[in-house]
Design an enzyme around this catalytic site. Structure first.
Site, PDB file in Angstrom:
ATOM      1  N   GLY A 129      15.060  37.842   1.444  1.00  0.00           N
ATOM      2  CA  GLY A 129      13.818  36.438   2.297  1.00  0.00           C
ATOM      3  C   GLY A 129      12.606  36.864   1.350  1.00  0.00           C
ATOM      4  N   SER A 130      12.058  37.665   1.250  1.00  0.00           N
ATOM      5  CA  SER A 130      10.705  38.093   0.477  1.00  0.00           C
ATOM      6  C   SER A 130      10.818  37.691  -0.752  1.00  0.00           C
ATOM      7  CB  SER A 130      10.208  39.078   1.129  1.00  0.00           C
ATOM      8  OG  SER A 130       9.949  40.100   2.382  1.00  0.00           O
ATOM      9  N   SER A 188      18.547  34.804   4.154  1.00  0.00           N
ATOM     10  CA  SER A 188      18.013  36.626   3.452  1.00  0.00           C
ATOM     11  C   SER A 188      19.725  36.882   4.798  1.00  0.00           C
ATOM     12  CB  SER A 188      17.244  37.661   4.132  1.00  0.00           C
ATOM     13  OG  SER A 188      16.904  38.500   4.201  1.00  0.00           O
ATOM     14  N   HIS A 247      20.274  39.821   5.736  1.00  0.00           N
ATOM     15  CA  HIS A 247      21.436  40.389   6.585  1.00  0.00           C
ATOM     16  C   HIS A 247      20.643  40.061   7.789  1.00  0.00           C
ATOM     17  CE1 HIS A 247      16.834  42.301   7.795  1.00  0.00           C
ATOM     18  NE2 HIS A 247      16.385  41.594   5.905  1.00  0.00           N
ATOM     19  N   THR A 252      19.892  42.814 -13.958  1.00  0.00           N
ATOM     20  CA  THR A 252      21.516  42.990 -13.761  1.00  0.00           C
ATOM     21  C   THR A 252      21.503  42.016 -11.744  1.00  0.00           C
ATOM     22  OG1 THR A 252      21.583  44.686 -15.459  1.00  0.00           O
ATOM     23  CG2 THR A 252      23.688  43.944 -14.001  1.00  0.00           C
ATOM     24  N   CYS A 295       6.973  43.813  11.515  1.00  0.00           N
ATOM     25  CA  CYS A 295       6.273  44.160  10.748  1.00  0.00           C
ATOM     26  C   CYS A 295       4.930  44.614  10.904  1.00  0.00           C
ATOM     27  CB  CYS A 295       6.110  43.098   9.402  1.00  0.00           C
ATOM     28  SG  CYS A 295       7.452  41.632   9.428  1.00  0.00           S
TER      29      CYS A 295
HETATM   30  C1  PLP Z   1      13.045  38.500   7.944  1.00  0.00           C
HETATM   31  C2  PLP Z   1      12.179  36.970   7.325  1.00  0.00           C
HETATM   32  C3  PLP Z   1      12.156  37.761   6.276  1.00  0.00           C
HETATM   33  C4  PLP Z   1      12.166  38.677   5.481  1.00  0.00           C
HETATM   34  O1  PLP Z   1      13.696  38.631   4.660  1.00  0.00           O
HETATM   35  P1  PLP Z   1      13.652  40.270   4.118  1.00  0.00           P
HETATM   36  O2  PLP Z   1      14.834  39.719   3.904  1.00  0.00           O
HETATM   37  O3  PLP Z   1      13.413  41.077   5.294  1.00  0.00           O
HETATM   38  O4  PLP Z   1      12.602  40.371   3.043  1.00  0.00           O
HETATM   39  C5  PLP Z   1      10.799  36.319   6.431  1.00  0.00           C
HETATM   40  N1  PLP Z   1      11.149  35.259   6.616  1.00  0.00           N
HETATM   41  C6  PLP Z   1      11.632  34.931   8.192  1.00  0.00           C
HETATM   42  C7  PLP Z   1      11.580  34.080   8.824  1.00  0.00           C
HETATM   43  C8  PLP Z   1      12.751  36.875   8.813  1.00  0.00           C
HETATM   44  O5  PLP Z   1      13.182  36.268   9.673  1.00  0.00           O
END
Ligand code: PLP
Length: 395
Positions: free
Chosen positions: A70-71, A199, A201, A237, A324
């Site tokens: 997500g980041s 993301s 996870h 990759t 965070c």
């Molecule tokens: C967890 C999260 C992210 C970051 O995602 P990652 O895959 O951990 O880098 C970004 N935005 C929101 C709203 C999230 O909950």
């Protein structure tokens, strides 16, 4: 009893996602850029995953770029819009005050590079107002980015209305949908979404993989230079096993979405009702317009961190808000954004339940949070001042 109540931080991988991952790692280990059969098999696996992910959000496969999570997707979305804007002489970006740090910190970096940023206020109910977005858009606005659902308080934004305003004014609209994907229905076309981050996870896929949807014609800037993977927009990759596992998890979440949401929201409401009984407590964010699994409370007179440690002793994995900000003494920017004062924001607790949560677990959570809050208040100097009338209760 062991209860995992931190599904907003990350989720356990689903058996289907694990199976897809293992199969790729064992059998489809070729490099998707290689021309021989083993490489092409991996390529096919990757493209199948792309198609599956696209289908869940109503996009075309070529509109999906795989990222490391997500980041990265958030960074790439903002940087792409900023680069496009700059070319057209537009250097103003709009977002909201309670975004994830992947958005807020990228905006801060862009400000240092000469862009200007407007952060929309988030009201006490944890929602931004479409009319305030409308008023904030300027001639030189090159992007609006508002998250779909907040990761701390779970409030769900009026995405379609925000998107419609952006579409009308000709401004690209990005949404950080990391908390929403796999949990809430998404249709990028119907909701006027130009870019979207997700993301794996957060919906029972593996960590370290995610995707950025970008509407056809919207040119992405690459953050990672190198080979021509992902149409030259994301070198390196490809994480074939990660993408396959993400697609498996997302397909499964999408198929069971309605059933899961119904189950979880009943448990969520039971948990909210139970915690409301604690004196001088308050739910953060609107009670209805929130993710089916999210409960976030403030308890006056206590420290969120001590609450977490004592809950951990009782087998409960919870959070004070955001992974965070743990380890820092600053209260959550999300709680401050919705108007909680510092003292109250410090006593926050986020419980995010999952699809497998049970009524028995909810009752265990209620009982233990009640006991621990009472125990901590027993020797809190702030609580003593509140009780003696030296300080006034806020909640
Ligand atoms: C967890 C999260 C992210 C970051 O995602 P990652 O895959 O951990 O880098 C970004 N935005 C929101 C709203 C999230 O909950």
């Amino acid at each position: 009893m062991k209860i995992y109540a931190d599904n907003a931080a990350t989720t356990k991988m689903s058996p289907a996602a694990v199976a897809a991952m293992v199969e790729c790692l064992e059998k489809e280990y070729g490099n998707p850029s290689s021309l021989y059969a083993l490489g092409q098999q991996a390529r096919e696996r990757l493209e199948k995953a792309r198609g599956e992910v696209a289908a869940v959000i109503g996009a075309e496969p070529e509109e999906i770029t795989f990222t490391s999570g997500g980041s990265e997707a958030d960074n790439q979305a903002l940087r792409s819009a900023a680069a496009l804007g700059k070319k057209a002489g537009k250097t103003h970006l709009i977002s909201s005050a309670f975004e994830h740090h992947a958005i807020l910190h990228t905006l801060a970096a862009l400000e240092k590079e000469g862009f200007t940023v407007t952060l929309l206020p988030v009201h006490e109910d944890g929602l931004v107002r479409p009319e305030e977005l409308e008023a904030a858009i300027r001639e030189d606005t090159c992007l609006v980015s508002v998250m779909y659902a907040n990761n701390e308080i779970g409030t769900v934004q009026p995405i379609e209305a925000l998107g419609a305003i952006c579409r009308k004014r000709g401004v690209p609209f990005h949404t950080d949908a990391v908390q929403a994907t796999g949990h809430l229905p998404i249709d990028v076309k119907a909701q006027n979404i130009d870019m979207l981050s997700a993301s794996a996870h957060k919906f029972h896929g593996p960590k370290g993989v995610g995707f950025l949807y970008a509407r056809r014609g919207l040119r992405l800037t690459n953050l990672i230079e190198g080979g021509a993977q992902e149409r030259g927009k994301r070198a390196g990759t490809e994480n074939v096993a990660g993408a396959a596992a993400m697609a498996a998890a997302l397909k499964e979440s999408a198929a069971a979405m309605e059933k899961n949401a119904a189950h979880m929201s009943v448990l969520r409401d039971r948990l909210i009702e139970g915690l409301k009984e604690i004196p001088h407590s308050a739910l953060n964010g609107d009670a209805r317009k929130r993710l089916p699994g999210n409960v976030n409370f403030c308890f006056e007179g206590i420290e969120g961190e001590s609450l977490l440690l004592l809950l951990d002793d009782r087998g409960i994995s919870a959070s004070s808000g955001s992974a965070c900000t743990s380890g820092s003494l600053d209260p959550s920017h999300v709680l401050l954004a919705i108007g909680r004062v510092h003292d109250v924001a410090h006593g926050s607790l986020r419980l995010t339940i999952g699809e497998d949560s049970t009524e028995e677990e909810i009752d265990y959570l209620i009982r233990n949070v009640r006991e621990v809050v009472e125990y901590l208040r027993g020797f809190s100097p702030i609580w003593r001042d509140l009780m003696s009338g030296k300080k006034e209760f806020i909640l």
